[in-house]
Design a protein around this motif. Sequence first.
Motif, PDB file in Angstrom:
ATOM      1  N   LYS A 108      42.352   9.193 -62.083  1.00 18.66           N
ATOM      2  CA  LYS A 108      41.732   7.873 -62.269  1.00 18.66           C
ATOM      3  C   LYS A 108      40.231   8.024 -62.448  1.00 18.66           C
ATOM      4  O   LYS A 108      39.608   7.364 -63.295  1.00 18.66           O
ATOM      5  N   LEU A 109      39.660   8.889 -61.624  1.00 18.75           N
ATOM      6  CA  LEU A 109      38.212   9.083 -61.710  1.00 18.75           C
ATOM      7  C   LEU A 109      37.806   9.622 -63.097  1.00 18.75           C
ATOM      8  O   LEU A 109      36.797   9.213 -63.676  1.00 18.75           O
ATOM      9  N   LEU A 110      38.616  10.511 -63.618  1.00 18.67           N
ATOM     10  CA  LEU A 110      38.299  11.058 -64.945  1.00 18.67           C
ATOM     11  C   LEU A 110      38.363   9.980 -66.019  1.00 18.67           C
ATOM     12  O   LEU A 110      37.552   9.955 -66.945  1.00 18.67           O
ATOM     13  N   TYR A 111      39.319   9.088 -65.886  1.00 20.62           N
ATOM     14  CA  TYR A 111      39.404   8.003 -66.874  1.00 20.62           C
ATOM     15  C   TYR A 111      38.156   7.139 -66.811  1.00 20.62           C
ATOM     16  O   TYR A 111      37.583   6.757 -67.834  1.00 20.62           O
ATOM     17  N   VAL A 112      37.783   6.811 -65.570  1.00 23.64           N
ATOM     18  CA  VAL A 112      36.583   5.978 -65.391  1.00 23.64           C
ATOM     19  C   VAL A 112      35.358   6.688 -65.976  1.00 23.64           C
ATOM     20  O   VAL A 112      34.505   6.087 -66.627  1.00 23.64           O
ATOM     21  N   HIS A 113      35.307   7.984 -65.773  1.00 25.18           N
ATOM     22  CA  HIS A 113      34.187   8.762 -66.308  1.00 25.18           C
ATOM     23  C   HIS A 113      34.156   8.701 -67.822  1.00 25.18           C
ATOM     24  O   HIS A 113      33.096   8.607 -68.448  1.00 25.18           O
ATOM     25  N   MET A 114      35.339   8.759 -68.448  1.00 30.45           N
ATOM     26  CA  MET A 114      35.380   8.726 -69.903  1.00 30.45           C
ATOM     27  C   MET A 114      34.886   7.392 -70.438  1.00 30.45           C
ATOM     28  O   MET A 114      34.319   7.314 -71.524  1.00 30.45           O
ATOM     29  N   LEU A 115      35.095   6.325 -69.656  1.00 35.94           N
ATOM     30  CA  LEU A 115      34.582   5.039 -70.103  1.00 35.94           C
ATOM     31  C   LEU A 115      33.078   4.960 -69.988  1.00 35.94           C
ATOM     32  O   LEU A 115      32.469   4.036 -70.495  1.00 35.94           O
ATOM     33  N   GLY A 116      32.485   5.920 -69.297  1.00 35.87           N
ATOM     34  CA  GLY A 116      31.028   5.956 -69.254  1.00 35.87           C
ATOM     35  C   GLY A 116      30.425   5.628 -67.911  1.00 35.87           C
ATOM     36  O   GLY A 116      29.213   5.566 -67.767  1.00 35.87           O
ATOM     37  N   TYR A 117      31.240   5.432 -66.884  1.00 35.32           N
ATOM     38  CA  TYR A 117      30.703   5.079 -65.575  1.00 35.32           C
ATOM     39  C   TYR A 117      30.429   6.335 -64.760  1.00 35.32           C
ATOM     40  O   TYR A 117      31.023   7.382 -65.001  1.00 35.32           O
ATOM     41  N   PRO A 118      29.494   6.243 -63.795  1.00 31.76           N
ATOM     42  CA  PRO A 118      29.152   7.451 -63.026  1.00 31.76           C
ATOM     43  C   PRO A 118      30.319   7.909 -62.161  1.00 31.76           C
ATOM     44  O   PRO A 118      31.016   7.102 -61.549  1.00 31.76           O
ATOM     45  N   ALA A 119      30.504   9.227 -62.100  1.00 29.73           N
ATOM     46  CA  ALA A 119      31.654   9.742 -61.347  1.00 29.73           C
ATOM     47  C   ALA A 119      31.306  11.025 -60.616  1.00 29.73           C
ATOM     48  O   ALA A 119      32.157  11.859 -60.365  1.00 29.73           O
ATOM     49  N   HIS A 120      30.055  11.200 -60.259  1.00 29.65           N
ATOM     50  CA  HIS A 120      29.639  12.481 -59.685  1.00 29.65           C
ATOM     51  C   HIS A 120      30.203  12.723 -58.290  1.00 29.65           C
ATOM     52  O   HIS A 120      30.247  13.845 -57.843  1.00 29.65           O
ATOM     53  N   PHE A 121      30.663  11.658 -57.627  1.00 35.81           N
ATOM     54  CA  PHE A 121      31.162  11.896 -56.264  1.00 35.81           C
ATOM     55  C   PHE A 121      32.486  12.635 -56.278  1.00 35.81           C
ATOM     56  O   PHE A 121      33.020  12.991 -55.251  1.00 35.81           O
ATOM     57  N   GLY A 122      33.048  12.848 -57.452  1.00 35.88           N
ATOM     58  CA  GLY A 122      34.312  13.585 -57.511  1.00 35.88           C
ATOM     59  C   GLY A 122      34.162  15.081 -57.628  1.00 35.88           C
ATOM     60  O   GLY A 122      35.147  15.806 -57.631  1.00 35.88           O
ATOM     61  N   GLN A 123      32.881  15.550 -57.724  1.00 38.06           N
ATOM     62  CA  GLN A 123      32.722  16.972 -58.024  1.00 38.06           C
ATOM     63  C   GLN A 123      33.260  17.866 -56.917  1.00 38.06           C
ATOM     64  O   GLN A 123      33.953  18.851 -57.177  1.00 38.06           O
TER      65      GLN A 123
END
Lengths: 154, 735
Positions: B52-67
């Motif tokens: 889910k996080l990767l999808y959100v990232h692809m839409l352009g939203y920040p997702a750095h907390f998943g690293q």
Amino acid sequence: MIRFLLLFSRQGKLRLQKWFTPLSDREKKKVIRDMTTLVLPRPPRSSNFLQWRDLKIVYKRYASLYFCVGLEEQDNELLALEVLHRYVELLDKYFGNVCELDIIFNFEKAYFILDEFLLGGEVLETSKFAVGATMEEADTLQETMEEYMSKRAY
Amino acid sequence: MSPSVPLQEMIRAIRSARTQCEERGVIQRECAAIRAQFRQADNGGRSHNLAKLLYVHMLGYPAHFGQMECVRMIASPRYSEKRVGYLGAMMLLDEKQDASLLITNSIKKKVHDLGELFAPAARSLLSEKNHGVLHGAVVLITELCERNPETLERFRKTVPDLVQIMKGLVISGYSPEHDVAGISDPFLQVRILRLLRILGRNNEAASDAMNDLLAQVATNTDSTKTVGNAVLYETVLTVLDIKSESGLRVLAVNILGRFLLNNDRNIRYIAMTSLQRIVGTDHNAVQRHRGTIVDCLKDQDASVKRRALELSLALVSATNIRSMMKELLLFLSSCPPELKSQAASGIFNAAERYAPSQRWHIDTILHVLTTAGGDVRDETVPNLIQLITNTSELHCYTVHKLYRALLTDISQQSLVQVACWCIGEYGDLLLRGECQETEPVQVTEDDVLDALETVLQSHMSSPATRGFALTATMKLSTRITDNVDRIRSIVSIYGSCIDVELQQRAVEYNALFKKYDHMRAAVLERMPVIEKNSPGHTNGESTKEAVKEIQPAKVKQAETLLPQQPTNQVCDLLDLLGGSEEPLQPNSAAGSTVPVLPISTSSTAGGDLLDLLGGLEPAPLTPAVTVYEKGGVTLTLSSEKQSDSGLMVTLTASNSTDSDISSFTLQAAVPKSVQLHMKAPSGDFLPARGAAKVTQMVVLNNPNKVNLKMRIRVSYTSQGSAVQDTVQVDSFPEH
């Protein structure tokens, strides 16, 4: 080598992005913006090749999706069209009559297929069947719920 | 477990959001849930959440907390998690620029060593049957050879093996696994061809080994589909790059020619790209296809147009300049804006190098200025002005054309600037109303002044253009007879203009009207010919400077020079002649005069000033008579009859001393009724021991047929001291 591969819809929404060189987030966003603005307004029967900065851009439209790659100077543009076509064929084989929705809802599978086909910006596997076979194998390795919960997580 | 279901639900929810705001709300909620789940202990949903996080990232939203989560998942023994973990790492960890930079740097340093490791392995891999492995091996060898020339030498021995593999692919039967539209594994074929290209470059032996193969591929490949064309394209590139035999080269160029005629735009595009590469070496071969290339200029597609433009400009030569220029100008009027400036500068260069005649050159430049004036470079204006002054016979024609262009359109700044300059300089020719080369326009002085005033007042004119217009107006004050008052009033109005540059000019011109009216004519004479720095080459900088110097704004400079003008000296000279008060030449308002200043004010040594008296057949020269010989300086005089009352006198000076003489100048005076025009001398430097001479021509007009006498004053500097002397010539050698 291929520098990047992008898939976006006719409205400019990004469906897949694969980068073969390290770029900062800002640069990636810039590239995506530039690609969509360059490719989307082109009339239907125009040439599939463009020049952008020092890269050759090759794009092809399949139904509602644009497949766009950035190539280096010595790469063969016509072959890049064949690479895109081969990728679409692989997706088609895996999903069975693939459409944009398949790629939206199963994007991680699309990525896995891409990673079996292209590596480091070059074609990895030229055989049509080999990629499909590998994907099937990998899918069998995916655990069911019981197996999943029974394994330790560390 | 495949993370499909919860992921798909979230995707559906996001897609059903109708506004951007709604979508952001959904995503924020989901991200909060994901963050909470990451913090919890292990549950069944880790791979779902990361997906889910990767999808959100692809839409352009920040997702750095998943690293961190990615790293944890990669270490997990569960296959699903590993898979998604790697995907996440690839996508999210890219943000950490430092980490990825460090990784790439450390790899780069080791490439050389790695190369040593891999070379023997790569060699052996070439005998593999598996196409995937083979392809990888070929790519590896290509990279190794590109980076390290020694490796390149070693791998030359593999050429026969590669040729063998390639032959196998081309001749072999149908293989369902690798077949694409009848071609067996085109990806591998293209890579092998590329490797052969690198190996065969600059190497006779290797090139020989592959000649047959290349010929076979070129003739046997089916070119109806894109695949076939891809392989042919690579083959052509290889043939042109290695030391192939001429028959093969001809074959390759013919294939490119066939590509050019193909209906598919892509094929035409790459044909032109390839031809661009060889236009330097196989120029004639490419010339044969010039017609097709020029037709591509009219294609709808922007990419094809760009390629066609570049190639057309490369194909321009002295023989085809006229027809090519017609096509290029046609293209310029309808080309897309991003190509306009490239086209304009290309046209200028071509015109510069191959212009068949001056008039054609000027016409072409004018045409470009009218169609694409906004996109030309700044140096065009001074270059064009220089070109115009150099072609004295076309002044009349040029000024008429420019005047007409000015009347139609004053928005193109470069064109307006050149037009103003010409009208200022050659306004008298315009007003005279007769012209051999083109339809003359009946123009009155008021019309001309109206046109210039329109430019001055228009809001479309840039400040530089208005400067041009003001100076042109001022120059006309000496070339017209009736409306001098009008000019005076225009100039005084601009004395209070806001633009400082214009104001300065106007104030100075005003001063010229009031205090220095006696100098006005001399100051505003015709410009001398501007020298180019090197022949056939417009050196933008120096001509700019030269023009800037001579530009109307330099009225100041001329003004300061003028007081040096020995008006008093001249009077003295004339006094010596016994009271003849011939003042030194006010220029007649007819403007058909040659600058008469005995001291050359411009630095254009060696260029003959505009000679509007030219065209008369000079009578043969009389033998030179020595009129002055003192202190090592010898002055000889020879004359030729120009007309009934006209005489052209040539004064030649030479220096027989051992030291150089500088600042050598001559001044002359004649009796009252005789008119005297002194042309610019060839120089003012007399090298020692007669190494070179200085000549100066003087034109005399003696309508009353008085007894011709001339007083000549010689002044120069030798060994640091100034010398002056006078000599009288009482009799002129005549026929």
